[in-house]
Design a protein around this motif. Structure first.
Motif, PDB file in Angstrom:
ATOM      1  N   MET A 100      26.379 -31.004  26.867  1.00  0.00           N
ATOM      2  CA  MET A 100      26.721 -31.956  25.815  1.00  0.00           C
ATOM      3  C   MET A 100      25.950 -31.435  24.603  1.00  0.00           C
ATOM      4  SD  MET A 100      28.362 -34.824  25.133  1.00  0.00           S
ATOM      5  CE  MET A 100      28.532 -35.760  26.646  1.00  0.00           C
ATOM      6  N   TYR A 113      30.047 -33.028  21.460  1.00  0.00           N
ATOM      7  CA  TYR A 113      31.099 -32.699  22.420  1.00  0.00           C
ATOM      8  C   TYR A 113      30.477 -32.178  23.703  1.00  0.00           C
ATOM      9  CZ  TYR A 113      34.503 -32.859  18.614  1.00  0.00           C
ATOM     10  OH  TYR A 113      35.290 -33.267  17.576  1.00  0.00           O
ATOM     11  N   ARG A 114      31.167 -32.407  24.789  1.00  0.00           N
ATOM     12  CA  ARG A 114      30.811 -31.787  26.070  1.00  0.00           C
ATOM     13  C   ARG A 114      31.740 -30.597  26.253  1.00  0.00           C
ATOM     14  NH1 ARG A 114      31.496 -33.764  32.118  1.00  0.00           N
ATOM     15  NH2 ARG A 114      30.081 -32.277  33.075  1.00  0.00           N
ATOM     16  N   VAL A 116      33.836 -28.268  28.447  1.00  0.00           N
ATOM     17  CA  VAL A 116      34.467 -28.421  29.759  1.00  0.00           C
ATOM     18  C   VAL A 116      35.606 -27.403  29.924  1.00  0.00           C
ATOM     19  CG1 VAL A 116      33.880 -30.873  29.914  1.00  0.00           C
ATOM     20  CG2 VAL A 116      36.043 -30.197  28.877  1.00  0.00           C
ATOM     21  N   ALA A 121      39.727 -30.823  28.689  1.00  0.00           N
ATOM     22  CA  ALA A 121      39.326 -30.973  27.290  1.00  0.00           C
ATOM     23  C   ALA A 121      40.153 -32.048  26.590  1.00  0.00           C
ATOM     24  CB  ALA A 121      39.480 -29.638  26.559  1.00  0.00           C
ATOM     25  N   SER A 127      35.283 -34.150  24.405  1.00  0.00           N
ATOM     26  CA  SER A 127      35.145 -32.920  25.190  1.00  0.00           C
ATOM     27  C   SER A 127      36.021 -31.826  24.599  1.00  0.00           C
ATOM     28  CB  SER A 127      35.502 -33.163  26.652  1.00  0.00           C
ATOM     29  OG  SER A 127      36.829 -33.627  26.777  1.00  0.00           O
TER      30      SER A 127
END
Length: 160
Positions: A100, A113-114, A116, A121, A127
């Motif tokens: 993150m 944002y994470r 992924v 996404a 994400s």
């Protein structure tokens, strides 16, 4: 009407309802554990929709209703088959898959944002894909470091 015309029409209708495959992104199919579970759930939902469509008596309507689920089954089966579950980040020193990350843009906007997999996404939900330009610029950098993004740059302010 001759049988030849019926078969030709039937083949034509079948080809119209067989949708082209959804594009498969190039490169590794990295996913989080939650991402793999989501892919498996989507595959199961597509299978259920396909099974329901196959109970429709009218052949044309059955083909029409089965087209999308059948395409989705092919896509999600391949994505589940090739999924590589990445372990959660071990630390917060640098940005990695699963991190993150909070960064500040040149214009002062702060975003989090994470990072992924491709299929999980959803920028509106916070994400982004590891293969997106911004994620590629951030991966491997630490807090306080700048990363070029488009015509400007962003500064990493937190990693979680």
């Amino acid at each position: 009407m001759s049988v030849a015309f019926t078969k030709e029409d039937s083949a034509e209708a079948a080809s119209e309802t067989l949708l082209p495959d959804r594009p498969i992104p190039e490169g590794p199919n990295l996913v989080t554990a939650a991402g793999l579970a989501a892919l498996e759930r989507q595959l199961q939902e597509a299978q259920l929709a396909y099974d329901a469509a196959m109970t429709i008596e009218d052949v044309s309507e059955r083909r029409r209703q089965a087209a999308n689920p059948f395409r989705d089954i092919r896509y999600f089966a391949e994505r589940v088959r090739t999924a590589q579950v990445a372990p959660p980040p071990e630390n917060t020193d640098i940005v990695t898959f699963g991190s993150m990350v909070t960064f500040e843009r040149d214009d002062g906007r702060v975003q989090t944002y994470r990072i992924v997999g491709e299929d999980e996404a959803d920028p509106r939900a916070g994400s982004i894909s590891f293969s997106s330009p911004i994620a590629r610029a951030l991966i491997g950098k630490g807090v306080g470091e700048a990363a070029p993004v488009g015509a400007g740059e962003v500064e990493i302010v937190a990693i979680g």
